[in-house]
Design a protein around this motif. Sequence first.
Motif, PDB file in Angstrom:
ATOM      1  N   TYR A  70       0.863  -1.182   0.000  1.00  0.00           N
ATOM      2  CA  TYR A  70       0.000   0.000   0.000  1.00  0.00           C
ATOM      3  C   TYR A  70       0.893   1.223   0.000  1.00  0.00           C
ATOM      4  O   TYR A  70       1.987   1.209   0.575  1.00  0.00           O
ATOM      5  CB  TYR A  70      -1.027  -0.024   1.126  1.00  0.00           C
ATOM      6  N   CYS A 122       2.494   2.980   3.142  1.00  0.00           N
ATOM      7  CA  CYS A 122       3.274   2.168   4.081  1.00  0.00           C
ATOM      8  C   CYS A 122       4.437   2.990   4.642  1.00  0.00           C
ATOM      9  O   CYS A 122       5.245   3.526   3.889  1.00  0.00           O
ATOM     10  CB  CYS A 122       3.814   0.926   3.381  1.00  0.00           C
ATOM     11  N   PHE A 149       9.493  -2.303   4.282  1.00  0.00           N
ATOM     12  CA  PHE A 149       8.318  -3.074   3.884  1.00  0.00           C
ATOM     13  C   PHE A 149       7.903  -2.712   2.455  1.00  0.00           C
ATOM     14  O   PHE A 149       8.654  -2.957   1.532  1.00  0.00           O
ATOM     15  CB  PHE A 149       7.199  -2.899   4.923  1.00  0.00           C
ATOM     16  N   CYS A 150       6.724  -2.143   2.283  1.00  0.00           N
ATOM     17  CA  CYS A 150       6.239  -1.889   0.919  1.00  0.00           C
ATOM     18  C   CYS A 150       7.221  -1.083   0.065  1.00  0.00           C
ATOM     19  O   CYS A 150       7.447  -1.424  -1.100  1.00  0.00           O
ATOM     20  CB  CYS A 150       4.871  -1.235   0.964  1.00  0.00           C
ATOM     21  N   HIS A 197       0.217  -5.791   8.051  1.00  0.00           N
ATOM     22  CA  HIS A 197       0.265  -6.697   6.904  1.00  0.00           C
ATOM     23  C   HIS A 197       1.587  -7.433   6.840  1.00  0.00           C
ATOM     24  O   HIS A 197       2.576  -7.026   7.444  1.00  0.00           O
ATOM     25  CB  HIS A 197       0.062  -5.908   5.610  1.00  0.00           C
TER      26      HIS A 197
HETATM   27 CU   LIG Z   1       3.839  -2.003   4.056  1.00  0.00          CU
END
Ligand SMILES: [Cu+2]
Length: 290
Positions: A156, A159, A164-165, A252
């Motif tokens: 997303y 984030c 992460f993302c 997530h």
């Molecule tokens: Cu993320």
Amino acid sequence: MQRRAVFALAAAISLAACSSKSNPHTYPVHGQIVSVTPDRQEATVKHGEIPGLMPAMTMPYKIREKAELDAVKPGDMIDATLTIGENDAFLTGVRKVGEAPLEQPPPEPTTVATGSGPALLKPGEVVPDSPFVDQDGKNRAFNSFRGSTVVLTFIYTRCPLPTFCPMMDRHFVTIQEHMHDDPLLKKVHLVTITFDPAYDTPEVLRKHALELNADPKRWTFLTGDQKAIETFGARFGVLVTRASNDPRDITHNLRTAIVGPDGKLVKVYTGNEWTPDEILADLKPTANAD
Ligand SMILES: [Cu+2]
């Protein structure tokens, strides 16, 4: 107290002002250890809002000092400092300040396989079709990518953690560069699917794609119906939980997958440990087969 407020304000201002991400930011974190993963030097921490950075969330974090990781266990309440660099995020100064009963077990991808949800796909199984909308607002079923080898991932755009993302985005940028240079990869297509469709509209995704220099012919961003996305993602082991009182509070995991030109799953990569080189090596035999 005052210092902390001033600090948070300064952090918020520098984030708001920023396109220069070069200097690492630090944030005070107060939370509870949910689980500890010593082999990855990580602990999953359920923490409150981090002003200027993110809402309350439960996420795995690297703890830089092994001794600090060894000293905590699930249920411990901790204070720590979160450092966010351009490509890095970790906790330091982890200090136990109390103990509390754990509310619920941490989200584990295995619950998808054992729960009532759809089963995890195995390599060789056909990925079920699902409706999506691309960054141009056009309907785009997953099956429309048949004929290309697809590397897909789930993110997303808001984030907050670079590991992460945003790391998935950076890795896809690297893979895209190789795709342009390597004729063996000419039938490879990148697909990034958002699991935050309420915010990640086609317009938001188009802007995000521009920022990443994504070539629209080789890299597609998908949004769509939240339920359909979650069902689709769950087959790869994607697990997303959202706080009912704050839609920004998204917890997530990460899954990246290769799907062959025949629509069959080739391989799933867990978390953020994989490298673009690993995927490029795995792609060559698949992308080459006709
Ligand atoms: Cu993320």
